[in-house]
Design an enzyme around this catalytic site. Sequence first.
Site, PDB file in Angstrom:
ATOM      1  N   LYS A  22      44.436 -14.863 -25.370  1.00 36.73           N
ATOM      2  CA  LYS A  22      44.901 -13.634 -26.037  1.00 36.73           C
ATOM      3  C   LYS A  22      44.697 -13.721 -27.542  1.00 36.73           C
ATOM      4  O   LYS A  22      44.273 -12.765 -28.191  1.00 36.73           O
ATOM      5  CB  LYS A  22      46.373 -13.417 -25.726  1.00 36.73           C
ATOM      6  CG  LYS A  22      47.103 -12.434 -26.641  1.00 36.73           C
ATOM      7  CD  LYS A  22      48.595 -12.456 -26.362  1.00 36.73           C
ATOM      8  CE  LYS A  22      49.371 -11.539 -27.291  1.00 36.73           C
ATOM      9  NZ  LYS A  22      49.415 -12.015 -28.679  1.00 36.73           N
ATOM     10  N   ASN A  23      44.999 -14.886 -28.115  1.00 34.84           N
ATOM     11  CA  ASN A  23      44.919 -15.034 -29.566  1.00 34.84           C
ATOM     12  C   ASN A  23      43.480 -15.182 -30.064  1.00 34.84           C
ATOM     13  O   ASN A  23      43.252 -15.179 -31.274  1.00 34.84           O
ATOM     14  CB  ASN A  23      45.771 -16.220 -30.010  1.00 34.84           C
ATOM     15  CG  ASN A  23      47.248 -15.958 -29.828  1.00 34.84           C
ATOM     16  OD1 ASN A  23      47.709 -14.835 -30.012  1.00 34.84           O
ATOM     17  ND2 ASN A  23      47.993 -16.971 -29.432  1.00 34.84           N
ATOM     18  N   ARG A  93      50.936  -6.665 -33.899  1.00 31.06           N
ATOM     19  CA  ARG A  93      50.853  -7.540 -35.074  1.00 31.06           C
ATOM     20  C   ARG A  93      49.395  -7.817 -35.431  1.00 31.06           C
ATOM     21  O   ARG A  93      49.015  -7.855 -36.602  1.00 31.06           O
ATOM     22  CB  ARG A  93      51.585  -8.848 -34.747  1.00 31.06           C
ATOM     23  CG  ARG A  93      51.293 -10.018 -35.657  1.00 31.06           C
ATOM     24  CD  ARG A  93      51.950  -9.896 -36.993  1.00 31.06           C
ATOM     25  NE  ARG A  93      51.689 -11.068 -37.825  1.00 31.06           N
ATOM     26  CZ  ARG A  93      52.089 -11.195 -39.068  1.00 31.06           C
ATOM     27  NH1 ARG A  93      52.778 -10.235 -39.632  1.00 31.06           N
ATOM     28  NH2 ARG A  93      51.807 -12.268 -39.756  1.00 31.06           N
ATOM     29  N   ASP A 117      56.105  -8.750 -32.333  1.00 32.62           N
ATOM     30  CA  ASP A 117      57.373  -9.464 -32.277  1.00 32.62           C
ATOM     31  C   ASP A 117      57.902  -9.738 -33.679  1.00 32.62           C
ATOM     32  O   ASP A 117      57.190 -10.272 -34.532  1.00 32.62           O
ATOM     33  CB  ASP A 117      57.195 -10.796 -31.539  1.00 32.62           C
ATOM     34  CG  ASP A 117      56.814 -10.598 -30.083  1.00 32.62           C
ATOM     35  OD1 ASP A 117      57.118  -9.527 -29.535  1.00 32.62           O
ATOM     36  OD2 ASP A 117      56.200 -11.515 -29.505  1.00 32.62           O
ATOM     37  N   ASP A 305      54.553 -20.993 -29.609  1.00 30.76           N
ATOM     38  CA  ASP A 305      54.499 -19.982 -28.556  1.00 30.76           C
ATOM     39  C   ASP A 305      55.061 -20.473 -27.225  1.00 30.76           C
ATOM     40  O   ASP A 305      55.349 -19.658 -26.343  1.00 30.76           O
ATOM     41  CB  ASP A 305      53.050 -19.516 -28.344  1.00 30.76           C
ATOM     42  CG  ASP A 305      52.639 -18.433 -29.327  1.00 30.76           C
ATOM     43  OD1 ASP A 305      53.525 -17.882 -30.003  1.00 30.76           O
ATOM     44  OD2 ASP A 305      51.441 -18.153 -29.435  1.00 30.76           O
ATOM     45  N   MET A 327      58.987 -23.224 -37.388  1.00 30.52           N
ATOM     46  CA  MET A 327      57.982 -22.269 -37.828  1.00 30.52           C
ATOM     47  C   MET A 327      58.497 -20.832 -37.889  1.00 30.52           C
ATOM     48  O   MET A 327      58.105 -20.060 -38.759  1.00 30.52           O
ATOM     49  CB  MET A 327      56.755 -22.346 -36.916  1.00 30.52           C
ATOM     50  CG  MET A 327      56.111 -23.729 -36.903  1.00 30.52           C
ATOM     51  SD  MET A 327      54.684 -23.837 -35.808  1.00 30.52           S
ATOM     52  CE  MET A 327      53.514 -22.816 -36.688  1.00 30.52           C
TER      53      MET A 327
END
Length: 419
Positions: A22-23, A93, A117, A305, A327
């Site tokens: 996804k990223n 985002r 998010d 994540d 983080m």
Amino acid sequence: MSTLVIEGRQRLEGRVAVEGNKNSALPLLAACLLTEEECTLTNVPRIGDVEVMARLLIDLGAEVDGIGTSTLRVRAGRVHTHTPDRTLVGRLRGSVLLLGPLLSRVGQAHLAAPGGDFPARRSIGVHLEALRAMGARLGSGADHVLEAPDGLKGASMYLYEASVTGTETALLAAARASGVTGIRHAATEPHVVELCQFLAKMGAGVWGIGSSSLRVEGVARLRGVQHELGGDYIEAGSWAVVGAITGGEMAIEGVRPEDIEVVEAVLRRMNVDCGMRAGVFEVRPSRLKAAGRITTGLWPSFPSDLVSLVTVLATQAEGRTLVHDWMYELRLFALEQMSGMGADMFLADAHRIIVTGPSKLRGGRMLDTRDLRSGMSLIAAGLAAEGQTRVAPLETVERGYGQLVERLRALGARVEKVD
């Protein structure tokens, strides 16, 4: 909005194939704006966030074929606006990744505040500083309005934070900037590496791939390319936790050994019997033990994540675990809901939670998916709990996990999606 109704205490077993990262998909789709030629992406995850990004490209003037499938064809022969749709931007985002390509193609970009998010807590300061270093001028106001009428120029920059999307913004802007751009303190995650490789395929000069010091030589025109996305190690880690927490036996296909090893290391510390065999990541029934301490970090440390998922797994492990996610604030807050399920958790502050296990989890309550990853974690908790659990809104989780209900059922879960 939909609710996932879960009948817990079912052992999940079988094979599951992860889709593309996804990223990676979001910055690669943004990169397609950098060329007038057609780009083809395969093994694209069939998730909500990808569809939103594809719709944003269409809104800007690109042609996108294959939405909802694993193959997308993008042709941005003409970009007719520099202002992406505010509603779509407010849902994603990753829409911030459009800034660099828009400045390169039309010399302007007007972006509303990106959603996703915890949008209020996630600054895009790194992105804006990178673009300003390359000559973009930033306007005033609540929106992000930038212009580079004379084009972007190569520059030397140090990112004060090794931000993944900040690094990707700098890469996307540098690919068509005139001259050479040096990026130090760059993020090194697999999806950043994949973007570097994609831009190199398109014709940009990219050196230092995989390191924290990148050098990009921009070119005036980039070519269209074909690219197959690598498997999503975050999704693979999620399925591994689902297998471990239900006492099942899981075979997870499509993930690279060098990506999943950061997850495997923590799972093994929790006494999960797992590992790669013949290109498949396997999880076998295990007696879980506390890891002592789990701390997230920049790649190749344990990814933030997955911190919510291993926290839920720790509720079923013997002993006490301190989970520390330095983080991001708020990521662990959603897990406080599990106290009502019988979990023994103490939220020390916004970054640390202490879990004592094993706890017998009870279902029978509505859990709120406040963000994508905690949503999947609460589903894992429901799968391990006795009785019925309801998790909503399911759409939050489907932003990052394609065909979720169908794949859970194929593994033996008793779940139902209801409106």
